[in-house]
Design a protein around this motif. Structure first.
Motif, PDB file in Angstrom:
ATOM      1  N   VAL A  79       0.779 -33.296  -8.591  1.00  0.00           N
ATOM      2  CA  VAL A  79       0.473 -32.057  -7.879  1.00  0.00           C
ATOM      3  C   VAL A  79       0.420 -30.929  -8.897  1.00  0.00           C
ATOM      4  N   VAL A  80      -0.700 -30.200  -8.899  1.00  0.00           N
ATOM      5  CA  VAL A  80      -0.897 -29.083  -9.816  1.00  0.00           C
ATOM      6  C   VAL A  80      -1.072 -27.828  -8.980  1.00  0.00           C
ATOM      7  N   GLY A  81      -0.255 -26.823  -9.257  1.00  0.00           N
ATOM      8  CA  GLY A  81      -0.342 -25.573  -8.520  1.00  0.00           C
ATOM      9  C   GLY A  81      -1.670 -24.878  -8.738  1.00  0.00           C
ATOM     10  N   GLY A  82      -2.175 -24.243  -7.675  1.00  0.00           N
ATOM     11  CA  GLY A  82      -3.440 -23.537  -7.761  1.00  0.00           C
ATOM     12  C   GLY A  82      -3.247 -22.054  -8.037  1.00  0.00           C
ATOM     13  N   ASP A  83      -4.334 -21.307  -7.927  1.00  0.00           N
ATOM     14  CA  ASP A  83      -4.285 -19.875  -8.189  1.00  0.00           C
ATOM     15  C   ASP A  83      -3.615 -19.103  -7.059  1.00  0.00           C
ATOM     16  N   GLU A  84      -3.609 -19.654  -5.857  1.00  0.00           N
ATOM     17  CA  GLU A  84      -3.069 -18.929  -4.713  1.00  0.00           C
ATOM     18  C   GLU A  84      -2.445 -19.915  -3.730  1.00  0.00           C
ATOM     19  N   LEU A  85      -1.308 -19.532  -3.186  1.00  0.00           N
ATOM     20  CA  LEU A  85      -0.635 -20.290  -2.132  1.00  0.00           C
ATOM     21  C   LEU A  85      -1.037 -19.670  -0.797  1.00  0.00           C
ATOM     22  N   VAL A  86      -1.755 -20.429   0.010  1.00  0.00           N
ATOM     23  CA  VAL A  86      -2.289 -19.898   1.269  1.00  0.00           C
ATOM     24  C   VAL A  86      -1.632 -20.590   2.458  1.00  0.00           C
ATOM     25  N   GLY A  87      -1.659 -19.904   3.589  1.00  0.00           N
ATOM     26  CA  GLY A  87      -1.079 -20.434   4.809  1.00  0.00           C
ATOM     27  C   GLY A  87      -1.906 -21.555   5.400  1.00  0.00           C
ATOM     28  N   ILE A  88      -1.389 -22.130   6.488  1.00  0.00           N
ATOM     29  CA  ILE A  88      -1.990 -23.319   7.090  1.00  0.00           C
ATOM     30  C   ILE A  88      -1.768 -23.279   8.587  1.00  0.00           C
ATOM     31  N   ASP A  89      -2.674 -23.863   9.338  1.00  0.00           N
ATOM     32  CA  ASP A  89      -2.491 -24.068  10.778  1.00  0.00           C
ATOM     33  C   ASP A  89      -2.402 -25.571  10.974  1.00  0.00           C
ATOM     34  N   ILE A  90      -1.207 -26.070  11.355  1.00  0.00           N
ATOM     35  CA  ILE A  90      -1.008 -27.512  11.325  1.00  0.00           C
ATOM     36  C   ILE A  90      -0.111 -27.968  12.465  1.00  0.00           C
ATOM     37  N   ASP A  91      -0.446 -29.124  13.014  1.00  0.00           N
ATOM     38  CA  ASP A  91       0.386 -29.807  13.987  1.00  0.00           C
ATOM     39  C   ASP A  91       1.211 -30.852  13.244  1.00  0.00           C
ATOM     40  N   LEU A  92       2.535 -30.659  13.213  1.00  0.00           N
ATOM     41  CA  LEU A  92       3.433 -31.559  12.488  1.00  0.00           C
ATOM     42  C   LEU A  92       4.179 -32.504  13.419  1.00  0.00           C
ATOM     43  N   HIS A  93       3.618 -32.748  14.594  1.00  0.00           N
ATOM     44  CA  HIS A  93       4.307 -33.586  15.579  1.00  0.00           C
ATOM     45  C   HIS A  93       4.700 -34.938  15.006  1.00  0.00           C
TER      46      HIS A  93
END
Length: 455
Positions: free
Chosen positions: A317-331
C-alpha cells in the motif's frame, strides 16, 4: 449497549499511551500474526476431529489463548511444537491438537472463562453440549451484555439443557455426551457467530444440523463462508446452496494440517498508516484468495486514495496525494468500521459508513463509542440509524477512550499519526487479537517491523 461517558473531556491518566506522530513517509514491512477467526475455528474443529491436528502459525492472543484453555479444560490436548523447516523471524510455535477418543469423552464439570471473546462465548456452548457433565461459561463484565439468546434458544430446540441469564452470560450447559441435532430456525441478524457456532459442532450431532436464518440480513456473512470452508477442509459435508439455510451432515471430522493466514482485519491500522503518513507499507503473506472480511481493505484504501497492489509476495500500500472520504456499506465487514472511521476523520471530503447497526453489540457499542471519541478530538461526526457520517474538521489532541475494545484502541493510534497529543486509554487491550501492537507500531514507524529488514 452504550459505552459509559463519564465526562465530555476525560482527564488523562499515567496509564494512557501517547500515540506517536508519523516522523515522515513510511517505508515498512509489517509481518502480522495469524487470523483470530481462523485460529479459533480450526481449534474447535481440531478438538472434535477423529485424530491429531497441527495448526501452523496460529494466532496467540487473548481470544485464542482463551479458546485453547477452554478446550483444554474439556480434555483436549493442545501442545506447543516447534515449526518445521525454515523459520521466519518472529515465528510462533505450532499447536498440535489431540482430541479425546470420542466427543462424548469431552470432560464436563468445568468452568470456562470467555473473556470478551465472541468466538469463545458463542462457539463453546455448542461444543460443551457434547461433554459429559455441566460446563459453566462466564466472562468479563462487558461480555455479560453481549447477546447470546439466539444460539442458546437454538441449542434448546436441538435438545440441549441450558441455564442462562435472559440470553446472556453466565450460562451453564448440561452436557450429556451427545446432541440429537436436527433443524432449527433462528434470527442471526445480531451476529453471524450464532450460525457458525451451530455449524462447527453440528457434524458431531446425531442428526447433524440444519440452520435457517429468519430475520434481517446476517451481518459479516463472509465469516459464515469461512466456517463453511473450514468445515469442508475437515471433510464435513455442508450444503449452503439455499439462501439463509445451511446443512451439515452428521459425520466424522478429519484431522487438520493447516497454516493460518495473517489476520487481515488486524492489518487495517498498518496499511491505513500508509494513507495517513504517506510512503509504503508492505504486508507479506496476504492471501490471493480468502474468506476473511478484512480483504475488503484493498478496495477501501484504493477508493480513499492509496495505490494498492497484491502479488505473490503480499500486499503493498502506497499513500497517495490526498486522503478522501468514502460512501460505503460495511455490513459484511463491520469489524473494519473503527479503522475506516479514523481514516474518515482525517479525510478531505465527507464519509458515510452504512450497514453497521449491529456493531452496537460488539465489544462495546462501537457507534456510540466512535461518535464520542471522534467528537472529543474535534471531528464532525454524526451517528445514524445504521452507521456514521463524518465530515472534514480540524482535529486536536485529547484522550481517546478504548472501552476495553481493541479496535477502538487501534483507531486512536491511526489518528495519532497525524494529530499531535492523542492519548489512547488502555492500549494493552489490543492484546485481545494482536500481541505486541505497540512494538509492531513502533517498528513500522522506524521503517520496518521488528526483526524484518526494510526492502
Amino acid at each position: 449497549m452504550s459505552p459509559a461517558h463519564p465526562s465530555p473531556h476525560p482527564v488523562p491518566t499515567d496509564a494512557d499511551w501517547s500515540a506517536p506522530l508519523a516522523p515522515g513517509p513510511l517505508d515498512a514491512t509489517v509481518v502480522l500474526p495469524g487470523s483470530k477467526s481462523l485460529t479459533n475455528r480450526y481449534l474447535v474443529l481440531a478438538a472434535l476431529a477423529s485424530d491429531r491436528s497441527r495448526l501452523r502459525s496460529p494466532l496467540r492472543s487473548r481470544d485464542t489463548l482463551l479458546m485453547a484453555q477452554a478446550l483444554r479444560s474439556l480434555g483436549v490436548g493442545i501442545d506447543d511444537v516447534a515449526p518445521e523447516g525454515e523459520v521466519a523471524p518472529g515465528a510462533v510455535a505450532d499447536w498440535v491438537v489431540t482430541p479425546p477418543e470420542e466427543p462424548a469423552s469431552l470432560r464436563g464439570d468445568v468452568t470456562v472463562d470467555c473473556g470478551l471473546a465472541g468466538t469463545v462465548m458463542r462457539f463453546l456452548p455448542a461444543v460443551a453440549a457434547l461433554a459429559d457433565g455441566t460446563v459453566r461459561l462466564d466472562g468479563d463484565p462487558q461480555a455479560r451484555v453481549r447477546p447470546m439468546g439466539p444460539v442458546v434458544d437454538a441449542l434448546r430446540t436441538l435438545g440441549v439443557t441450558i441455564d442462562d441469564e435472559d440470553g446472556h452470560l453466565p450460562l451453564s450447559v448440561a452436557g450429556r455426551g451427545r446432541v440429537r441435532g436436527g433443524a432449527v430456525t433462528l434470527d442471526a441478524s445480531a451476529s453471524s457467530q450464532f450460525i457458525s457456532a451451530l455449524l462447527l459442532a453440528g457434524a458431531r450431532y446425531d442428526e447433524g444440523v440444519t440452520v435457517h436464518h429468519d430475520g434481517e440480513p446476517v451481518p459479516s456473512e463472509p465469516h459464515i463462508l469461512m466456517t463453511v470452508e473450514t468445515l469442508r477442509d475437515a471433510g464435513a459435508i455442508v450444503d449452503d446452496s439455499e439462501p439463509n439455510t445451511w446443512r451439515v451432515e452428521p459425520s466424522e471430522i478429519n484431522a487438520l494440517d493447516v497454516s493460518v493466514e495473517p489476520d487481515l482485519s488486524n492489518a487495517g491500522p498498518f496499511v491505513a498508516a500508509a494513507l495517513v503518513a504517506g510512503g509504503t507499507v508492505r504486508v507479506p503473506g496476504w492471501p490471493q484468495h480468502t474468506t476473511q472480511a478484512g480483504d475488503l481493505l484493498r478496495e477501501i484504501l484504493d477508493t480513499m486514495g492509496a495505490d494498492v497492489r497484491l502479488d505473490r509476495s503480499g500486499l503493498t500500500v502506497v499513500g497517495g496525494d490526498e486522503l478522501v472520504g468514502i460512501d460505503i456499506d460495511l455490513h459484511d465487514a463491520a469489524e473494519l468500521t473503527p479503522t475506516v472511521a479514523a481514516l474518515a476523520a482525517l479525510a478531505s471530503t465527507p464519509t458515510w459508513i452504512r450497514g453497521v447497526a449491529h456493531i452496537r453489540g460488539h465489544e462495546t457499542d462501537r457507534l456510540a463509542a466512535l461518535t464520542a471519541e471522534l467528537s472529543g478530538i474535534g471531528s464532525a461526526v454524526t451517528e445514524t440509524e445504521d452507521g456514521l457520517k463524518i465530515a472534514p474538521a480540524a482535529l486536536h489532541g485529547g484522550r481517546f477512550r478504548s472501552y476495553h475494545d481493541h479496535r477502538m484502541a487501534t483507531a486512536g493510534a491511526i489518528l495519532g499519526l497525524r494529530v499531535p497529543g492523542v492519548l489512547v486509554e488502555d492500549i494493552g487491550t489490543t492484546g485481545k487479537t494482536l500481541p505486541d501492537f505497540v512494538g509492531l507500531w513502533a517498528g513500522m514507524l522506524e521503517g520496518a517491523a521488528p526483526g524484518v529488514p526494510v526492502r
